[in-house]
Scaffold this motif. Sequence first.
Motif, PDB file in Angstrom:
ATOM      1  N   ASP A 273       1.526  -9.281  -4.769  1.00 41.16           N
ATOM      2  CA  ASP A 273       0.358  -9.856  -5.212  1.00 41.16           C
ATOM      3  C   ASP A 273      -0.659  -8.506  -5.689  1.00 41.16           C
ATOM      4  OD1 ASP A 273       0.943 -12.279  -5.138  1.00 41.16           O
ATOM      5  OD2 ASP A 273      -0.013 -12.725  -3.056  1.00 41.16           O
ATOM      6  N   GLU A 274      -0.774  -7.785  -4.775  1.00 41.51           N
ATOM      7  CA  GLU A 274      -1.447  -6.593  -4.851  1.00 41.51           C
ATOM      8  C   GLU A 274      -0.813  -5.236  -4.684  1.00 41.51           C
ATOM      9  OE1 GLU A 274      -6.085  -7.844  -3.861  1.00 41.51           O
ATOM     10  OE2 GLU A 274      -5.044  -7.113  -2.292  1.00 41.51           O
ATOM     11  N   VAL A 275      -1.403  -4.020  -5.440  1.00 38.39           N
ATOM     12  CA  VAL A 275      -0.808  -2.931  -5.237  1.00 38.39           C
ATOM     13  C   VAL A 275      -1.944  -1.967  -5.030  1.00 38.39           C
ATOM     14  CG1 VAL A 275       0.617  -1.011  -6.234  1.00 38.39           C
ATOM     15  CG2 VAL A 275       1.218  -3.105  -6.482  1.00 38.39           C
ATOM     16  N   GLU A 276      -1.919  -1.144  -3.848  1.00 46.06           N
ATOM     17  CA  GLU A 276      -2.961  -0.284  -3.469  1.00 46.06           C
ATOM     18  C   GLU A 276      -2.461   1.038  -3.450  1.00 46.06           C
ATOM     19  OE1 GLU A 276      -5.354  -1.189  -0.096  1.00 46.06           O
ATOM     20  OE2 GLU A 276      -7.123   0.010  -0.846  1.00 46.06           O
ATOM     21  N   ILE A 277      -2.970   1.991  -4.198  1.00 50.70           N
ATOM     22  CA  ILE A 277      -2.385   3.229  -3.994  1.00 50.70           C
ATOM     23  C   ILE A 277      -3.341   4.294  -3.532  1.00 50.70           C
ATOM     24  CG2 ILE A 277      -1.788   5.361  -5.638  1.00 50.70           C
ATOM     25  CD1 ILE A 277      -0.247   3.568  -7.624  1.00 50.70           C
ATOM     26  N   LEU A 278      -3.135   4.815  -2.072  1.00 53.20           N
ATOM     27  CA  LEU A 278      -4.222   5.610  -1.827  1.00 53.20           C
ATOM     28  C   LEU A 278      -3.871   7.130  -2.157  1.00 53.20           C
ATOM     29  CD1 LEU A 278      -4.695   3.833   1.748  1.00 53.20           C
ATOM     30  CD2 LEU A 278      -5.589   3.488  -0.261  1.00 53.20           C
ATOM     31  N   SER A 279      -4.635   8.031  -2.573  1.00 52.12           N
ATOM     32  CA  SER A 279      -4.301   9.316  -2.863  1.00 52.12           C
ATOM     33  C   SER A 279      -4.761  10.001  -1.354  1.00 52.12           C
ATOM     34  CB  SER A 279      -5.326   9.829  -3.763  1.00 52.12           C
ATOM     35  OG  SER A 279      -5.448  11.229  -4.011  1.00 52.12           O
ATOM     36  N   ILE A 280      -3.591  10.360  -0.841  1.00 54.54           N
ATOM     37  CA  ILE A 280      -3.568  11.073   0.647  1.00 54.54           C
ATOM     38  C   ILE A 280      -2.925  12.487   0.386  1.00 54.54           C
ATOM     39  CG2 ILE A 280      -3.038  10.893   3.097  1.00 54.54           C
ATOM     40  CD1 ILE A 280      -2.898   7.966   2.678  1.00 54.54           C
ATOM     41  N   ASN A 281      -3.656  13.573   0.275  1.00 55.62           N
ATOM     42  CA  ASN A 281      -2.853  14.963   0.031  1.00 55.62           C
ATOM     43  C   ASN A 281      -2.503  15.473   1.215  1.00 55.62           C
ATOM     44  OD1 ASN A 281      -3.159  14.657  -2.768  1.00 55.62           O
ATOM     45  ND2 ASN A 281      -5.252  15.456  -2.828  1.00 55.62           N
ATOM     46  N   ASP A 282      -3.069  15.344   2.463  1.00 57.13           N
ATOM     47  CA  ASP A 282      -2.750  16.191   3.671  1.00 57.13           C
ATOM     48  C   ASP A 282      -1.548  15.505   4.097  1.00 57.13           C
ATOM     49  OD1 ASP A 282      -3.730  17.786   5.443  1.00 57.13           O
ATOM     50  OD2 ASP A 282      -3.399  16.149   6.741  1.00 57.13           O
TER      51      ASP A 282
ATOM     52  N   ARG B 250       0.897  -1.211  -0.108  1.00 54.98           N
ATOM     53  CA  ARG B 250       0.152   0.113   0.056  1.00 54.98           C
ATOM     54  C   ARG B 250       0.857   1.371   0.009  1.00 54.98           C
ATOM     55  NH1 ARG B 250      -3.121  -3.308   3.341  1.00 54.98           N
ATOM     56  NH2 ARG B 250      -4.983  -3.884   2.406  1.00 54.98           N
ATOM     57  N   MET B 251       0.672   2.291  -0.917  1.00 53.07           N
ATOM     58  CA  MET B 251       1.414   3.422  -1.017  1.00 53.07           C
ATOM     59  C   MET B 251       0.368   4.609  -0.935  1.00 53.07           C
ATOM     60  SD  MET B 251       4.098   2.748  -3.965  1.00 53.07           S
ATOM     61  CE  MET B 251       2.874   2.500  -5.540  1.00 53.07           C
ATOM     62  N   GLY B 252       0.724   5.334   0.339  1.00 50.70           N
ATOM     63  CA  GLY B 252       0.165   6.755   0.411  1.00 50.70           C
ATOM     64  C   GLY B 252       0.639   7.684  -0.512  1.00 50.70           C
ATOM     65  N   VAL B 253       0.129   8.177  -1.486  1.00 55.78           N
ATOM     66  CA  VAL B 253       0.736   8.919  -2.524  1.00 55.78           C
ATOM     67  C   VAL B 253       0.064  10.645  -2.746  1.00 55.78           C
ATOM     68  CG1 VAL B 253       1.465   9.519  -4.917  1.00 55.78           C
ATOM     69  CG2 VAL B 253       1.453   7.137  -3.994  1.00 55.78           C
TER      70      VAL B 253
END
Lengths: 318, 534
Positions: free
Chosen positions: B242-251, B61-64
């Motif tokens: 297996d899975e990649v999750e990109i979370l859009s976290i601007n703060d 999981r990536m917080g981008v």
Amino acid sequence: MHPILILVFQRIALGLLLLFAASVLIFAGTMILPGDVAQSILGQSATPEALANMRAALGLNEPPVTRYLDWIGGVLQGDLGRALTNNQDIATAMGRRLGNTMFLAFWAAIIAVPLAIFLGLLAVRYRDRWPDRLISGATLASISIPEFLVGYLLVYFVAVQLGWFSSVAMINDSMSLGAKLNAIALPVAVLVVVVLAHMMRMTRAAILNVMQSAYIETAELKGLSGFNVIFRHAFPNAIAPIVNVVMLNLAYLVVGVVVVEVVFVYPGMGQYLVDHVSKRDVPVVQACGLVFAAVYIGLNMVADIVAILSNPRLRHPK
Amino acid sequence: MSKTTDQNHIDYLKVRAGMGRISRREFMGRMGALGVSAAVAGLFYAEAVQAAGPVKGGTLRMGVSGGESTNSLDPALAASPVPYNVLNQFGETLVNVDENGELEMRLAESVEASADAKTWMFKIRSGVEFHNGQTLTAQDVMRTMERHSNDDSQSGALGIMRGISGMRVENDMFIVELETANADLPFLLGDYHLMIQPDGGFDNPAAGIGTGPYMVESEEPGVRYLFKRNPNYWDDSRAHVDEVEILSINDTTARMSALQSGQVQIVNRVDPKVAALLDRAPGLSVKSVGGPGHYVFIMHCDTEPFLNNDLRLALKYAIDREDMLDKVLRGYGTVGNDMPVNASYPLFDETIPQREYDPEKAAEHYAKSGHDGSPIILRVSDVAFPGAVEAAQLFQQTAQAAGIPLELQREPGDGYWSEVWNVQPFCASYWGGRPVQDQMYSTAYLSTADWNDTRFKREDFDAMLLAARGELDQDKRKAMYREMGMMVRDEGGLICPMFNDFVEGVSDRVQGWVADPTGELMSGTASHRVWLTD
């Protein structure tokens, strides 16, 4: 026809007129902002060629009046259109966000409203004694702290240090209700803290106002207990201002929580609207504006109707 | 216990850790029991896990930061970090620029140029499948390039496709003809907009179908993206999770706390002000790598009062780069030298002298310029670059010390790139890097460039740029780039106080991280190359 039904119809007609006026205002507002959607999408990397191509493709070269009429024609047929920026169907995309916003607002309201009214009654019952002072002091403090600070404090202590709840309240369709509730625990807590004070203080003030009346004295002289007097005799007569402030806060929970959404990364309407305003995506801004205006107008109408129904003199006009 | 049994025990634990049989926590605990300090044990663990090679599985999981609900999956429209990372999950380009600045073959198997560097031949990799089951052909490649360069293209890559005069396909070869020689063409075609799509993506540009290691499973713009591993991916050495999750976290605060509470394993854009603090938090580390992106103050060389080179030089000497780097970036960067390139570029000459803060020289040039002493207006906004307003205030103070009156004008962030940048004669701005010097100079310093935001128009510079572009002798090329850099440094309108680092937060569970100066989050390929441990 019953006068109340007539009133409701009048209100709905007026509401529709207001919605129309709001859509004109929003459209004019987005026209005044500097830059347009093509410029905003391409940003710093916009070449004149790509800009021209995109403007042509999005129909931005049409005069504004034509664009507005096209839009409103679609809306009247129930078609909100597609986003200029990513060509997503607005009704679908916004529906999902609106659902999330309602979900969060619902759980915040279901905790905050009864709690605020109960605390208000409690404060009146023990007015000027320590429970009143404690409740008033705590709610005053909570209303004075900005909501993002409350949010960050909860994130730091409850999510990072204790690890009880998640700091990112990102919900999606594949989650169970329990998982969703767990995810929104912290934003709900913040919203409850924010709206509680306002409603509680209004409840307290409205009931105290009624408590000066002669019939309250009569009720007391009849020998009714303190809480009974407040709940049976004072509260029904104070309901109109209380419903008013409750509705205002409910409206806030739907349309005004963008800061909480940002802090907890919650996929609600607020962030959705802000993103599209900054990209000048007019159809989406219009659609969001309509929904927000409808929520405000609708809740205010409910407040008015409840005020009338709760007052026999208004309910049975001569 | 004797020394040797201890050593055996340590080795045993290392092997177990390498096989992923014991968690980091358990490893650290047992090492502590053997009297090994935490720092050394941490090092042992990292060594063991690295040495054992990638472990498959898990969800990364990536917080981008830098995503909006307006984002599209169309590669042509990508401009911010979240779309950039999303594209890199499902799409692939012909070639990549690796962490050493070298070309790396991806969908092209090999590249060859004619002797005059005007014709380039890309052999397209065989046996590669798109996510929809179609087989990749040279035709798809050509159609993709067409979509980004035809007359109604809206692509962010349109600018770099301009020099192409013809394209054709011969069997599995994709052939590009250029108007003028360009020794760097393959680097240009590695641009992230140029993800190869079936039939160029003409029928549905935002379908999210590519040849990349992860397939789009769910897309919620501005919120999250979920990807599943592509079972038919051609490169076995990549794509371990297996899975990649990109979370859009601007703060920023939300992003940092998501990393600290373990909800994401990687975050981009750590604020330099908190980087040192964050690095001390348990279970994660802050990685920083110098990149080609730079913070700038730009003057229009063709507008009063910046028409005068002495005034430009006065302002260049009146800025304290070291101090600014220290205060604005907390040291997470390198000082600039009033040219848009630095050591992260190939063929950069590191012997070019560094310009220093020198109020006396500044005052001297200022007097020589004959400026009437009226305040010079510098327009600035927070969106120009993080800390732009503070940087401008520092600039104002150091200029004051040299007797140069600077007046700051705050501009609204909304509309800054359309109303101020490239419009007003003196403002703060930001440049992301380009893979090669030629591209950087062609984008913003060629007389005819759309984004010539310093209005630097010199025929001799243009001629040298074109000559260097076609020059295949690397030594000669390097000398030419040195001379061009000096021209911009001494006569251009660019004041470049600093190059910023990519500062990223990475959980200790992530292994295989590589410092890649060419782009954010290992140039968007973090998920291709890292793997997760417990």
